[in-house]
Design an enzyme around this catalytic site. Sequence first.
Site, PDB file in Angstrom:
ATOM      1  N   HIS A  75      46.264 -47.094  47.652  1.00  0.00           N
ATOM      2  CA  HIS A  75      47.579 -46.929  48.289  1.00  0.00           C
ATOM      3  C   HIS A  75      48.671 -46.624  47.252  1.00  0.00           C
ATOM      4  O   HIS A  75      49.841 -46.939  47.455  1.00  0.00           O
ATOM      5  CB  HIS A  75      47.977 -48.163  49.109  1.00  0.00           C
ATOM      6  CG  HIS A  75      46.909 -48.629  50.056  1.00  0.00           C
ATOM      7  ND1 HIS A  75      46.689 -48.045  51.274  1.00  0.00           N
ATOM      8  CD2 HIS A  75      45.975 -49.618  49.933  1.00  0.00           C
ATOM      9  CE1 HIS A  75      45.679 -48.659  51.888  1.00  0.00           C
ATOM     10  NE2 HIS A  75      45.228 -49.612  51.089  1.00  0.00           N
ATOM     11  N   SER A 105      61.705 -26.745  31.482  1.00  0.00           N
ATOM     12  CA  SER A 105      62.604 -26.421  32.589  1.00  0.00           C
ATOM     13  C   SER A 105      63.523 -25.279  32.199  1.00  0.00           C
ATOM     14  O   SER A 105      63.928 -25.162  31.033  1.00  0.00           O
ATOM     15  CB  SER A 105      63.431 -27.661  32.962  1.00  0.00           C
ATOM     16  OG  SER A 105      64.489 -27.309  33.820  1.00  0.00           O
ATOM     17  N   LYS A 117      62.711 -31.543  29.733  1.00  0.00           N
ATOM     18  CA  LYS A 117      61.585 -31.652  30.659  1.00  0.00           C
ATOM     19  C   LYS A 117      60.356 -30.882  30.182  1.00  0.00           C
ATOM     20  O   LYS A 117      60.462 -29.847  29.530  1.00  0.00           O
ATOM     21  CB  LYS A 117      61.995 -31.131  32.042  1.00  0.00           C
ATOM     22  CG  LYS A 117      63.014 -32.013  32.754  1.00  0.00           C
ATOM     23  CD  LYS A 117      63.098 -31.666  34.223  1.00  0.00           C
ATOM     24  CE  LYS A 117      61.826 -32.057  34.939  1.00  0.00           C
ATOM     25  NZ  LYS A 117      61.850 -31.697  36.371  1.00  0.00           N
ATOM     26  N   GLU A 166      50.316 -28.186  39.084  1.00  0.00           N
ATOM     27  CA  GLU A 166      51.014 -27.921  40.342  1.00  0.00           C
ATOM     28  C   GLU A 166      50.507 -26.640  40.992  1.00  0.00           C
ATOM     29  O   GLU A 166      50.419 -26.546  42.226  1.00  0.00           O
ATOM     30  CB  GLU A 166      52.519 -27.850  40.082  1.00  0.00           C
ATOM     31  CG  GLU A 166      53.125 -29.197  39.701  1.00  0.00           C
ATOM     32  CD  GLU A 166      54.583 -29.091  39.267  1.00  0.00           C
ATOM     33  OE1 GLU A 166      55.157 -27.987  39.366  1.00  0.00           O
ATOM     34  OE2 GLU A 166      55.138 -30.113  38.821  1.00  0.00           O
TER      35      GLU A 166
END
Length: 315
Positions: A38, A159, A165, A172
């Site tokens: 979970h 980024s 970043k 992804e």
Amino acid sequence: MWLREELKTLHTFLRALIEVLVLRAEHEVDILMPGYTHLQRAQPIRWSHWLMSYAWALQRDLERLDELSTRVNVLPLGSGALAGNPFNVDREFLAQELGFAKVSDNSLDGTSSRDYIAEFLFWASMNAVHLSKLAEDLILYCSKEFGYVTLSDAYSTGSSLMPQKKNADSLELIRGKAGRVFGQCAGFMMVLKGLPSTYNKDLQEDKEAMFEVYDTMTGILQVATGTISTLTVHPEACVAALSSDMLATDLAYYLVRKGVAFREAHGLSGAAVALAEQGKKSISQLALVELKTIRCSLVPSAIKSQAQLFTLQCS
């Protein structure tokens, strides 16, 4: 014939990914980390255990791919438009010359069956699901919130706006491509489901689905292999995320081995967790006298400290 040969390429790429997972698991077997259910920390596991969970899933994909190759290796040539041909074509000889294992058994089925393409699209969908789950785990693990791994620069990007970043673009894209693969599978199945027997022009739709999915799978398998083979795991961060309350299940198991029914052991272990929370301490910091307030036989008298009973390594 094209798909039959290209399945060998997919087999090579998938096997290479499995080998990378197994190799890392073998070399990094001593790294402990939290296991999750979970998306909450549950029990201590090994980093190698996590790696091998995906290796086994991908091994099943490899087995399915080999089974698919057998069904793809059937020659429909000689079936004519639908009713076969009157020219005594030696189909067995053609199959042998072209490297096929057998000929199709029914000409009506032979001209219309695209089962092997539908099965290929399903295989790709299942494999892409496994790769997507693997990617999602690593996306979480390489975030600042987890910090378990760092991706190499070759498989991440910065980024366009925020210089600090480092984005897991490779992972992804794997996750995103999985949706497209499944979409092609579902779309082609909808083409097939309304067709009458033998050949219909709708079947031309098989080419776009097959070629796009093949290109996608060859790409994401290689990206997944490169990402995993070059990432850096941080053992100290993995261990820091462990906590002694994750040994609550081990306490319940201990009681079961001492003859306590699991239903009762579960309750006693929960009571130990509650006692630790009341004292604002971890389970491992509970004194034996505190544990005995829950149940006198919770620990044997020969044990001088709870640390002798339960450790993250033993768990």
